[in-house]
Motif scaffolding. Structure first.
Motif, mmCIF file in Angstrom:
data_model
loop_
_atom_site.group_PDB
_atom_site.id
_atom_site.type_symbol
_atom_site.label_atom_id
_atom_site.label_comp_id
_atom_site.label_asym_id
_atom_site.label_seq_id
_atom_site.Cartn_x
_atom_site.Cartn_y
_atom_site.Cartn_z
ATOM 1 N N LEU A 99 53.089 14.274 -14.314
ATOM 2 C CA LEU A 99 54.149 13.382 -13.847
ATOM 3 C C LEU A 99 53.671 12.521 -12.681
ATOM 4 O O LEU A 99 53.891 11.304 -12.656
ATOM 5 C CB LEU A 99 55.371 14.203 -13.415
ATOM 6 C CG LEU A 99 56.549 13.417 -12.826
ATOM 7 C CD1 LEU A 99 57.132 12.462 -13.859
ATOM 8 C CD2 LEU A 99 57.627 14.366 -12.310
ATOM 9 N N ILE A 100 52.995 13.139 -11.729
ATOM 10 C CA ILE A 100 52.508 12.388 -10.570
ATOM 11 C C ILE A 100 51.415 11.404 -10.979
ATOM 12 O O ILE A 100 51.402 10.248 -10.543
ATOM 13 C CB ILE A 100 51.989 13.342 -9.480
ATOM 14 C CG1 ILE A 100 53.128 14.229 -8.956
ATOM 15 C CG2 ILE A 100 51.373 12.556 -8.321
ATOM 16 C CD1 ILE A 100 52.686 15.278 -7.960
ATOM 17 N N ALA A 101 50.488 11.858 -11.835
ATOM 18 C CA ALA A 101 49.407 10.973 -12.283
ATOM 19 C C ALA A 101 49.963 9.755 -13.020
ATOM 20 O O ALA A 101 49.519 8.618 -12.802
ATOM 21 C CB ALA A 101 48.442 11.745 -13.196
ATOM 22 N N GLN A 102 50.943 9.984 -13.899
ATOM 23 C CA GLN A 102 51.537 8.873 -14.634
ATOM 24 C C GLN A 102 52.243 7.901 -13.703
ATOM 25 O O GLN A 102 52.161 6.680 -13.867
ATOM 26 C CB GLN A 102 52.521 9.391 -15.683
ATOM 27 C CG GLN A 102 53.053 8.309 -16.612
ATOM 28 C CD GLN A 102 51.942 7.620 -17.382
ATOM 29 O OE1 GLN A 102 51.097 8.283 -17.990
ATOM 30 N NE2 GLN A 102 51.900 6.300 -17.337
ATOM 31 N N HIS A 103 52.925 8.447 -12.704
ATOM 32 C CA HIS A 103 53.603 7.590 -11.727
ATOM 33 C C HIS A 103 52.603 6.715 -10.982
ATOM 34 O O HIS A 103 52.843 5.518 -10.779
ATOM 35 C CB HIS A 103 54.386 8.452 -10.736
ATOM 36 C CG HIS A 103 54.851 7.692 -9.536
ATOM 37 N ND1 HIS A 103 55.936 6.843 -9.559
ATOM 38 C CD2 HIS A 103 54.351 7.613 -8.278
ATOM 39 C CE1 HIS A 103 56.090 6.291 -8.369
ATOM 40 N NE2 HIS A 103 55.142 6.742 -7.575
ATOM 41 N N LEU A 104 51.488 7.303 -10.571
ATOM 42 C CA LEU A 104 50.481 6.542 -9.830
ATOM 43 C C LEU A 104 49.938 5.387 -10.671
ATOM 44 O O LEU A 104 49.753 4.274 -10.160
ATOM 45 C CB LEU A 104 49.335 7.459 -9.408
ATOM 46 C CG LEU A 104 49.676 8.550 -8.383
ATOM 47 C CD1 LEU A 104 48.442 9.393 -8.077
ATOM 48 C CD2 LEU A 104 50.241 7.954 -7.102
ATOM 49 N N LEU A 105 49.696 5.629 -11.950
ATOM 50 C CA LEU A 105 49.164 4.571 -12.814
ATOM 51 C C LEU A 105 50.224 3.527 -13.155
ATOM 52 O O LEU A 105 49.940 2.329 -13.181
ATOM 53 C CB LEU A 105 48.605 5.180 -14.096
ATOM 54 C CG LEU A 105 47.268 5.910 -13.949
ATOM 55 C CD1 LEU A 105 46.905 6.629 -15.242
ATOM 56 C CD2 LEU A 105 46.162 4.945 -13.551
ATOM 57 N N ASP A 106 51.441 3.978 -13.386
ATOM 58 C CA ASP A 106 52.514 3.042 -13.741
ATOM 59 C C ASP A 106 52.842 2.099 -12.589
ATOM 60 O O ASP A 106 53.338 0.986 -12.799
ATOM 61 C CB ASP A 106 53.777 3.807 -14.142
ATOM 62 C CG ASP A 106 53.645 4.463 -15.513
ATOM 63 O OD1 ASP A 106 52.690 4.127 -16.239
ATOM 64 O OD2 ASP A 106 54.487 5.317 -15.844
ATOM 65 N N VAL A 146 55.258 10.879 3.252
ATOM 66 C CA VAL A 146 54.852 11.509 1.995
ATOM 67 C C VAL A 146 54.617 13.004 2.215
ATOM 68 O O VAL A 146 55.018 13.835 1.386
ATOM 69 C CB VAL A 146 53.583 10.831 1.434
ATOM 70 C CG1 VAL A 146 53.021 11.612 0.248
ATOM 71 C CG2 VAL A 146 53.899 9.401 1.006
ATOM 72 N N ALA A 147 53.995 13.359 3.338
ATOM 73 C CA ALA A 147 53.771 14.777 3.643
ATOM 74 C C ALA A 147 55.098 15.520 3.785
ATOM 75 O O ALA A 147 55.227 16.665 3.334
ATOM 76 C CB ALA A 147 52.948 14.916 4.921
ATOM 77 N N ASP A 148 56.082 14.883 4.390
ATOM 78 C CA ASP A 148 57.402 15.517 4.543
ATOM 79 C C ASP A 148 58.025 15.819 3.184
ATOM 80 O O ASP A 148 58.616 16.886 2.979
ATOM 81 C CB ASP A 148 58.333 14.611 5.349
ATOM 82 C CG ASP A 148 57.964 14.544 6.829
ATOM 83 O OD1 ASP A 148 57.181 15.403 7.278
ATOM 84 O OD2 ASP A 148 58.452 13.627 7.516
ATOM 85 N N GLU A 149 57.910 14.863 2.253
ATOM 86 C CA GLU A 149 58.470 15.075 0.920
ATOM 87 C C GLU A 149 57.708 16.166 0.168
ATOM 88 O O GLU A 149 58.311 16.999 -0.530
ATOM 89 C CB GLU A 149 58.440 13.768 0.122
ATOM 90 C CG GLU A 149 59.386 12.712 0.632
ATOM 91 C CD GLU A 149 60.817 13.216 0.735
ATOM 92 O OE1 GLU A 149 61.302 13.837 -0.238
ATOM 93 O OE2 GLU A 149 61.450 13.017 1.781
ATOM 94 N N LEU A 173 47.578 9.769 -1.667
ATOM 95 C CA LEU A 173 47.490 8.364 -1.284
ATOM 96 C C LEU A 173 46.083 7.810 -1.519
ATOM 97 O O LEU A 173 45.916 6.648 -1.920
ATOM 98 C CB LEU A 173 47.895 8.191 0.181
ATOM 99 C CG LEU A 173 49.386 8.404 0.460
ATOM 100 C CD1 LEU A 173 49.666 8.440 1.959
ATOM 101 C CD2 LEU A 173 50.227 7.313 -0.200
ATOM 102 N N GLY A 174 45.075 8.636 -1.284
ATOM 103 C CA GLY A 174 43.706 8.197 -1.555
ATOM 104 C C GLY A 174 43.470 7.956 -3.035
ATOM 105 O O GLY A 174 42.849 6.958 -3.421
ATOM 106 N N VAL A 175 43.970 8.858 -3.877
ATOM 107 C CA VAL A 175 43.846 8.688 -5.327
ATOM 108 C C VAL A 175 44.602 7.439 -5.778
ATOM 109 O O VAL A 175 44.113 6.674 -6.611
ATOM 110 C CB VAL A 175 44.376 9.935 -6.066
ATOM 111 C CG1 VAL A 175 44.499 9.668 -7.564
ATOM 112 C CG2 VAL A 175 43.465 11.128 -5.807
#
Length: 216
Positions: A99-106, A146-149, A173-175
């Motif tokens: 889910l996170i990977a797809q979000h980053l690419l989308d 982002v760390a808080d979430e 964030l780096g990815v």
């Protein structure tokens, strides 16, 4: 005293609210800076794209730098809101890493203009101490948000990780930045599966490893 509009029997022209002027100028600046480059673009270019005079731009922003940092504040707020929404989905997700990977690419195509501007201003920040100081404040705010979430997700059990929330935020964030650079250059080539495997290796119920922690 009657205005020219009154004489002609026409209603007076609507004055554009200040908030609307500011929003239109910001949208125009994001596009102009990305298309022409921050260094080359002028306040006149932004004003023309927004449909206002240069004075209208200066009445809201004192300089091009102020325009950029206003855009950066807007991006930080938007990305934090998006990430909050993403974290809320993790409870129901079967494959959190996917889910996170797809979000980053989308998110790459929708943020192309911002990514171009971000990279250009990053170079400037690395060469100018004053710009660097202001730029760093915004980046730290984003990292902390982002760390808080992620900490909330760790606390709720949505994700489990040997890394701290701070470390995960740094890596995510780096990815995200790395994927954006490669995907913008050669669309469709960013490896979703590789991103998913990387995230899966971090978001797992494993014993804590000090090597996962970046230096303070």
């Amino acid at each position: 005293m009657m205005t020219q509009a009154d004489d002609a029997g026409l209603p007076p022209r609507r004055r554009t609210p200040r908030a609307e002027v500011r929003e239109r100028v910001l949208r125009a600046a994001a596009t102009v800076f990305a298309e022409r480059g921050f260094a080359v673009a002028t306040i006149d270019d932004v004003a023309q794209a927004a449909g206002f005079t240069k004075g209208a731009v200066y009445s809201n922003f004192a300089s091009k730098d102020e325009l950029f940092f206003a855009l950066m504040d807007q991006q930080v707020a938007e990305r934090v809101a998006i990430f909050k929404g993403l974290v809320s989905e993790l409870d129901e997700a079967r494959d959190v890493a996917d889910l996170i990977a797809q979000h980053l690419l989308d998110s790459v195509p929708d943020n192309r203009d911002w990514q171009l501007l971000f990279l250009e201003f990053w170079q400037r920040a690395m060469r100018d101490p004053d710009t660097h100081a202001r730029f760093l404040v915004r980046r730290r705010e984003l990292h902390q948000a982002v760390a808080d979430e992620l900490q909330r997700a760790l606390n709720s059990g949505s994700i489990r990780s040997a890394a701290s929330a701070r470390s995960l935020a740094f890596i995510v964030l780096g990815v995200a930045n790395g994927l954006a650079i490669e995907e913008m250059l050669d669309p469709g080539t960013a490896p979703r599966e590789l991103a998913r495997h990387l995230l899966a290796a971090l978001i797992a119920d494993e014993p804590a490893r000090s090597s996962l922690e970046p230096p303070c």
